[in-house]
Each structure stands twice: as structure tokens, then as C-alpha cells.
Design a protein around this motif. Sequence first.
Motif, mmCIF file in Angstrom:
data_model
loop_
_atom_site.group_PDB
_atom_site.id
_atom_site.type_symbol
_atom_site.label_atom_id
_atom_site.label_comp_id
_atom_site.label_asym_id
_atom_site.label_seq_id
_atom_site.Cartn_x
_atom_site.Cartn_y
_atom_site.Cartn_z
ATOM 1 N N ALA A 67 -12.205 -6.146 28.319
ATOM 2 C CA ALA A 67 -12.846 -5.869 27.620
ATOM 3 C C ALA A 67 -11.592 -5.548 26.809
ATOM 4 O O ALA A 67 -10.461 -4.313 27.225
ATOM 5 C CB ALA A 67 -13.503 -4.405 27.697
ATOM 6 N N VAL A 68 -11.317 -5.547 25.211
ATOM 7 C CA VAL A 68 -10.263 -5.573 23.770
ATOM 8 C C VAL A 68 -11.296 -4.799 23.282
ATOM 9 O O VAL A 68 -12.378 -5.267 22.435
ATOM 10 C CB VAL A 68 -9.523 -6.286 24.254
ATOM 11 C CG1 VAL A 68 -8.451 -5.880 22.749
ATOM 12 C CG2 VAL A 68 -9.008 -7.258 24.730
ATOM 13 N N GLU A 69 -10.630 -3.047 22.909
ATOM 14 C CA GLU A 69 -11.214 -2.898 21.711
ATOM 15 C C GLU A 69 -10.237 -2.042 20.695
ATOM 16 O O GLU A 69 -9.709 -0.795 21.541
ATOM 17 C CB GLU A 69 -12.300 -1.843 22.155
ATOM 18 C CG GLU A 69 -13.067 -1.071 20.929
ATOM 19 C CD GLU A 69 -14.094 -1.820 19.351
ATOM 20 O OE1 GLU A 69 -13.383 -0.779 18.573
ATOM 21 O OE2 GLU A 69 -14.296 -3.045 19.964
ATOM 22 N N THR A 76 -13.128 4.996 24.213
ATOM 23 C CA THR A 76 -13.918 5.903 24.983
ATOM 24 C C THR A 76 -14.920 5.650 24.762
ATOM 25 O O THR A 76 -15.305 6.024 26.257
ATOM 26 C CB THR A 76 -13.176 7.006 24.342
ATOM 27 O OG1 THR A 76 -11.805 7.068 23.471
ATOM 28 C CG2 THR A 76 -13.975 8.820 24.674
ATOM 29 N N GLU A 77 -15.900 5.453 24.372
ATOM 30 C CA GLU A 77 -17.250 5.143 24.851
ATOM 31 C C GLU A 77 -17.660 4.427 26.111
ATOM 32 O O GLU A 77 -18.852 4.294 26.497
ATOM 33 C CB GLU A 77 -18.259 5.580 23.307
ATOM 34 C CG GLU A 77 -18.625 6.421 23.135
ATOM 35 C CD GLU A 77 -19.251 7.572 23.707
ATOM 36 O OE1 GLU A 77 -20.069 7.264 24.717
ATOM 37 O OE2 GLU A 77 -18.855 8.716 24.069
ATOM 38 N N LEU A 88 -8.925 -2.382 27.091
ATOM 39 C CA LEU A 88 -7.526 -2.159 26.747
ATOM 40 C C LEU A 88 -7.202 -2.101 25.194
ATOM 41 O O LEU A 88 -8.880 -2.429 24.448
ATOM 42 C CB LEU A 88 -7.035 -4.254 26.913
ATOM 43 C CG LEU A 88 -6.695 -3.617 28.336
ATOM 44 C CD1 LEU A 88 -6.198 -5.546 28.689
ATOM 45 C CD2 LEU A 88 -5.800 -2.529 29.331
ATOM 46 N N PRO A 89 -7.355 -1.324 24.718
ATOM 47 C CA PRO A 89 -6.778 -1.209 23.530
ATOM 48 C C PRO A 89 -5.979 -2.620 22.882
ATOM 49 O O PRO A 89 -5.247 -2.904 23.442
ATOM 50 C CB PRO A 89 -5.714 0.050 23.331
ATOM 51 C CG PRO A 89 -5.156 -0.250 24.049
ATOM 52 C CD PRO A 89 -5.798 -0.667 25.284
ATOM 53 N N ILE A 95 -3.850 -10.095 21.335
ATOM 54 C CA ILE A 95 -4.656 -9.318 22.437
ATOM 55 C C ILE A 95 -3.814 -9.598 23.633
ATOM 56 O O ILE A 95 -3.012 -10.094 23.457
ATOM 57 C CB ILE A 95 -5.905 -10.802 22.511
ATOM 58 C CG1 ILE A 95 -6.286 -11.659 21.744
ATOM 59 C CG2 ILE A 95 -6.128 -10.767 23.762
ATOM 60 C CD1 ILE A 95 -7.537 -12.619 21.316
ATOM 61 N N PRO A 96 -4.286 -8.288 24.334
ATOM 62 C CA PRO A 96 -2.744 -7.959 25.125
ATOM 63 C C PRO A 96 -3.211 -8.097 26.573
ATOM 64 O O PRO A 96 -2.912 -7.895 27.320
ATOM 65 C CB PRO A 96 -3.185 -6.520 25.433
ATOM 66 C CG PRO A 96 -4.610 -5.811 24.734
ATOM 67 C CD PRO A 96 -4.741 -7.136 23.955
#
Length: 259
Positions: A67-69, A76-77, A88-89, A95-96
Motif C-alpha cells: 500500500a502507498v498513501e 496511520t489508520e 509506504l508513504p 511511487i517508492p
Amino acid sequence: MDEDDRLLLSSSFGTEAVAYAKHRPDYAQAAARWALERAPGPRVLDLGAGTGKLTATLLTLGADVIAVEPDPAMLTELRRALPAVRALPGSAEAIPLPAASVDAVLAGNAMHWFHMDVAGPEIARILAPGGILAGLWNVVDDRVDWVAGLARVSGSAAIGPRDTPSSWRAETADLHLPKTGVAAQFGSPEQAEFRHGQRRSADSLVATLATRAGMLVMPEQEQEATLGRIRVFLASRPETARGEFTLPMLTCVLRVRRL
């Protein structure tokens, strides 16, 4: 929508991340299954994952999900709800992940926020050959009479573009790719719709609509007036006046394959 409005609306959800996690619906399993059926492998990126609503559905299908957000509160949620998921942030525009590292990129109620001239090449970079890009949207089924009435009294801030079947088809037809360059790396888009529903009460449906981006950025007095109209409408309808009911919905999917 101009760029300033897009950024304002797309960044509004973090202020209500807990409410978003509590009240937003999941996604129809059949819709996610259809989105993934031509993927060359099990590695899936949930891009713009929010609080993990689509991530959870993908896990039930046995996908190997990352998941990337971009929003810290939403991330956090997601991590709280799904601690075993690699979360991942990052954003659709940055996109990391390394090149050709996933077999599918899915986005739940998020692709319309992407700056596709930048995100398109990024998505193409991380997708393996033959990989799938798919957007999923939960929309209310306004072919049902009381839902059509709800849409009328709610206004576009609560039930707007992409939130009903006919408007979704029109609004998303060109969202799968930027107009130039990387577009040649993808095939023709496909659209499909799958029946879905969410158990709600009048109060919880009002709370759900209050998490819409247009509502979150609305001045407080205007927001209260809009939510008040919705409460009055729900109290007036036999389908929604007492106890719980099922909100008729569809999970709609836009799918395209990387060549």
C-alpha cells in the motif's frame, strides 16, 4: 477542476481519517477479482490506499499487497487496521518502488486525484509487462428511487461526479492514462460494474456523506445545512426512517493492460 482545487480536495481526507476508516464502504470482491483477472502475477500495489479499504479486499483474494498513501493520518489508520501490510508513504506521482516490481496497480476511489501526466509514466515504470492498471469506484445506485432522491437533496458536494453509475462512466472514460507519451504503452480501457451495498442507519449514512471531499472543505454553516437536508430526507422515507437498511451501490471498475 483546476490544480488548486484538485490539491485542496485530495488533501482534505486526513482531517477525518478516523471517520473515513469507520464509515467508508469496502469494495465488492467480484470487482477486485475482475480487475486482477488478467494480471501476470500476485504482486499488487494499492495506490492512494487511504485507510486500507481496498487493501483489505485484496488481501481476502490472496493478493501480495503493498500500500502507498501520501497522507500521514490516513497512512496511520491503514497501519493500525492492517499491521501486516507493507504500507509506504508516497504518491501516484512519486511511487517508492523499483521498476517492474508489481503485476497490478489498483486505486480505490483515488485515481481521479492523480496528476496522470506525471503518474502515468510512474505507473508504467513499476508495472511488469502485461501488468494491470485499474481504478475502482464505489457509487450509489441512483436507479433506485429513494437513492435518486438522496442524490438530489445532497448536492454535488456529497454525491457528485463519479458517484452515480451514468456519471461514473462519463467521468472516468479518459482517466486511465495521460493523453500523450506513455499512452502508447497501454491497451484499450474496459469498464465493468458490480453490485454492492453497505449496511447503514440514517445517522451512519449522514456520517458517511460527511467524509466526502466536497463536504470536508465546505464552510461549517453550509455543511450543517446540507447534512440537515439529508437527515430530513432520510427521516421522510420508509426505506430509511427506522433502523438499518442497505444502501444500494455498485463497485465500478476501469481496467487497462500494460503492453
